[in-house]
Enzyme design. Structure first.
Site, PDB file in Angstrom:
ATOM      1  N   GLU A  94       0.835  -1.203   0.000  1.00 32.93           N
ATOM      2  CA  GLU A  94       0.000   0.000   0.000  1.00 32.93           C
ATOM      3  C   GLU A  94       0.868   1.251   0.000  1.00 32.93           C
ATOM      4  O   GLU A  94       1.530   1.569   1.005  1.00 32.93           O
ATOM      5  CB  GLU A  94      -0.939   0.024   1.215  1.00 32.93           C
ATOM      6  CG  GLU A  94      -1.845   1.244   1.235  1.00 32.93           C
ATOM      7  CD  GLU A  94      -2.734   1.321   2.451  1.00 32.93           C
ATOM      8  OE1 GLU A  94      -3.362   2.381   2.650  1.00 32.93           O
ATOM      9  OE2 GLU A  94      -2.802   0.336   3.200  1.00 32.93           O
ATOM     10  N   LYS A 225      -8.688 -16.329  16.335  1.00 37.35           N
ATOM     11  CA  LYS A 225      -8.651 -15.781  14.975  1.00 37.35           C
ATOM     12  C   LYS A 225      -9.915 -14.993  14.611  1.00 37.35           C
ATOM     13  O   LYS A 225     -10.257 -14.880  13.432  1.00 37.35           O
ATOM     14  CB  LYS A 225      -8.411 -16.899  13.944  1.00 37.35           C
ATOM     15  CG  LYS A 225      -7.199 -17.784  14.239  1.00 37.35           C
ATOM     16  CD  LYS A 225      -5.889 -17.033  14.152  1.00 37.35           C
ATOM     17  CE  LYS A 225      -4.696 -17.882  14.586  1.00 37.35           C
ATOM     18  NZ  LYS A 225      -4.391 -18.985  13.711  1.00 37.35           N
ATOM     19  N   ASP A 299       1.613 -14.675  13.138  1.00 30.83           N
ATOM     20  CA  ASP A 299       0.470 -15.321  12.496  1.00 30.83           C
ATOM     21  C   ASP A 299      -0.450 -14.216  11.990  1.00 30.83           C
ATOM     22  O   ASP A 299      -1.126 -13.540  12.784  1.00 30.83           O
ATOM     23  CB  ASP A 299      -0.249 -16.215  13.502  1.00 30.83           C
ATOM     24  CG  ASP A 299      -1.349 -17.056  12.868  1.00 30.83           C
ATOM     25  OD1 ASP A 299      -1.870 -16.639  11.814  1.00 30.83           O
ATOM     26  OD2 ASP A 299      -1.691 -18.108  13.429  1.00 30.83           O
ATOM     27  N   HIS A 390      -2.314  10.269  -1.020  1.00 34.82           N
ATOM     28  CA  HIS A 390      -2.522   8.995  -1.703  1.00 34.82           C
ATOM     29  C   HIS A 390      -2.380   9.148  -3.207  1.00 34.82           C
ATOM     30  O   HIS A 390      -1.874   8.249  -3.887  1.00 34.82           O
ATOM     31  CB  HIS A 390      -3.911   8.431  -1.349  1.00 34.82           C
ATOM     32  CG  HIS A 390      -3.903   7.579  -0.128  1.00 34.82           C
ATOM     33  ND1 HIS A 390      -3.641   6.232  -0.155  1.00 34.82           N
ATOM     34  CD2 HIS A 390      -4.094   7.883   1.180  1.00 34.82           C
ATOM     35  CE1 HIS A 390      -3.685   5.735   1.061  1.00 34.82           C
ATOM     36  NE2 HIS A 390      -3.958   6.726   1.899  1.00 34.82           N
TER      37      HIS A 390
END
Length: 398
Positions: A94, A225, A299, A390
Site C-alpha cells: 500500500e 482468529k 500469524d 494517496h
C-alpha cells in the site's frame, strides 16, 4: 451424482513421503504448476529461504511470496521494556503507508516519545463441559474451583513455559463454559495452550465422578482468529497502552492542525464508530499490525483479534492534546512460529526483539507504531492532505 473414476479425478500435488522439503520435491511441484496452469514460477521460486527450515511452518512448499519491505522511523519509545529510538520494518503493497507511519513517528518523537505500558498478557483455550442439566453444570464449577491445583498441575505438566494463571467460568443452559488463561513466555502460545488444556480436561474426565460428563476442547469463547467483546474486556494476548501528549504549537508547526480540530475530529470519529458498531474507535490499527506481522513472522490471521482498540483523547487546558490507544488483544511472539525464518528473524533483530525475553519490548514497539499511524492519518484528514498524499504516493503509474 455420478462418481468419478480414479482416472477422471484431478491429479494430486506432488509430494515426497520421505522428505517433502528437498529441492527436488519443490522442483516437482514447479513442473506440476507449469503443466497444470501454464504459469512459470520464476519469481516464486527465487528465495533465500532454506526449505529444510520450513517443517512446522508450511506444507508442500513451492517458494516464497515476496512482499515489499519498507522502513519507518525513528519512533521514540519511553516504555517499561522498550526505550530509545527504533526503526520499524513494514511489509506492505500500500503506497503512502510507510511514509505516513514515518510521519507519525516523527511527530511523536518531537513530542518527547510515546509512553507504553504492558498491562497483562495471557493466551486462552476455552473448553466447554456438557451435563444433563444446568444445576449439575453449576455444581461442576464449584468442584472445578476446589480442585484447581490438580487441574493446573495436569495442564502445566505438558509445557516448560506455559503457566495457568486463572480460569473464567460461565454456566449457560446445561453447559459449563471455561476460559483457561495462560502466560506463555515469548511465544504466542495457541498450540501450547491447546495441548495443556486438553491434558487438564482429560484429568477432569478421570477424576470427576459426580455425574456423567463430556467436553469439547474449544467452546468458542476463546474466539481464536476472530474478534470478540470478551477479548476486549478480559484481554487475549497482550493488553498494552500507548500514550503521548501532543503540544499544540508543535502540531501547528508540523502538521498545520490545531489540536482543538483534532480533538473534535476524534469525537466525530468515535461517534461514527459507535453508530457503525466497529471494534476499534480509532482509524486503521490493522494497517500497522498487518505490515509488522508479515515482516516479523507473526500469524497474520491474528490481526483479526489484534486490531481491536480503544482510543481516548483529552484536550488539556493549555491546548495540548493527550492521545492514547489501548490494544486489549495484541497477539505477538518473538520466539516460535514463523519468527525464526530467515527474513522474519532479520526484521525482529532490527528491533532487538528476536528470541527469549523480548516479547514485552516487541509489544510496546507495535503499540507505539499503531499510535503513530493513528496520529498521522488523523492529521492528514484534518489538514485536507489525505487524498493528495494517496494520489502522489499511492498510485502505480507506468
Amino acid at each position: 451424482m455420478t462418481k468419478k473414476t480414479p482416472a477422471e479425478r484431478a491429479p494430486s500435488i506432488p509430494r515426497d513421503k520421505t522428505d517433502n522439503f528437498t529441492d527436488s520435491a519443490i522442483e516437482a511441484r514447479h513442473d506440476f504448476i507449469s503443466e497444470r496452469t501454464g504459469v512459470s514460477v520464476a519469481h516464486v521460486a527465487h528465495t533465500s529461504q532454506d526449505p529444510a527450515q520450513l517443517p512446522g511452518n508450511l506444507e508442500n512448499p513451492i517458494g516464497t511470496a515476496q512482499v515489499p519491505l519498507g522502513l519507518a522511523g525513528p519512533l521514540r519509545l519511553n516504555g517499561e521494556h522498550a526505550q530509545g529510538d527504533f526503526y520499524v520494518p513494514l511489509a506492505t503493497t500500500e503506497g503512502t503507508l510507510v511514509a505516513s507511519y514515518s510521519r507519525g513517528m516523527r511527530i511523536i518523537s518531537e513530542a518527547g516519545g510515546v509512553k507504553t505500558t504492558l498491562v497483562e498478557r495471557y493466551m486462552q483455550r476455552a473448553p466447554v463441559f456438557h451435563f444433563a442439566d444446568a444445576r449439575t453444570a453449576r455444581d461442576f464449577g464449584l468442584w472445578f474451583k476446589a480442585n484447581l491445583a490438580d487441574i493446573r498441575a495436569a495442564a502445566e505438566g505438558t509445557t516448560r513455559t506455559g503457566k495457568l494463571s486463572h480460569v473464567e467460568h460461565y454456566t449457560i443452559a446445561k453447559m459449563h463454559y471455561t476460559r483457561f488463561n495462560y502466560t506463555t513466555g515469548d511465544a504466542a502460545g495457541q498450540n501450547m495452550c491447546g495441548k495443556a488444556t486438553d491434558a487438564a480436561c482429560k484429568w477432569i474426565m478421570a477424576n470427576f465422578s459426580d455425574a456423567p460428563i463430556r467436553y469439547t476442547l474449544s467452546g468458542a469463547i476463546d474466539t481464536d482468529k476472530k474478534h470478540s467483546q470478551l477479548n476486549t474486556i478480559h484481554s487475549r494476548g497482550a493488553r498494552v497502552v500507548a500514550e503521548v501528549t501532543l503540544p499544540r504549537e508543535l502540531m501547528m508547526k508540523m502538521t498545520r492542525c490545531d489540536t482543538r480540530d483534532l480533538y473534535r475530529a476524534r469525537q466525530v470519529s468515535t461517534l461514527g464508530g459507535l453508530h457503525a458498531g466497529t471494534t476499534n474507535n480509532g482509524l486503521h490499527a490493522a494497517n500497522a499490525l498487518a505490515a509488522i506481522f508479515i515482516a516479523t513472522g507473526q500469524d497474520a490471521a491474528n490481526v483479526a483479534e489484534s486490531q481491536a482498540g480503544l482510543t481516548y483523547v483529552e484536550l488539556l487546558e493549555n491546548g495540548d492534546l493527550y492521545w492514547s490507544i489501548t490494544l486489549p488483544s495484541l497477539i505477538v511472539a518473538t520466539y516460535g512460529g514463523g519468527t525464526g525464518l530467515a527474513t522474519q528473524r532479520e526484521c525482529l533483530e532490527m528491533l532487538d526483539c528476536y528470541g527469549a525475553g523480548k516479547v514485552g519490548k516487541f509489544c510496546e514497539i507495535v503499540a507505539g507504531t499503531v499510535l503513530a499511524g493513528e496520529i498521522s492519518l488523523s492529521t492528514a484528514v484534518v489538514s485536507d492532505e489525505w487524498v493528495n498524499s494517496h494520489d502522489a504516493h499511492g498510485r502505480n503509474r507506468p
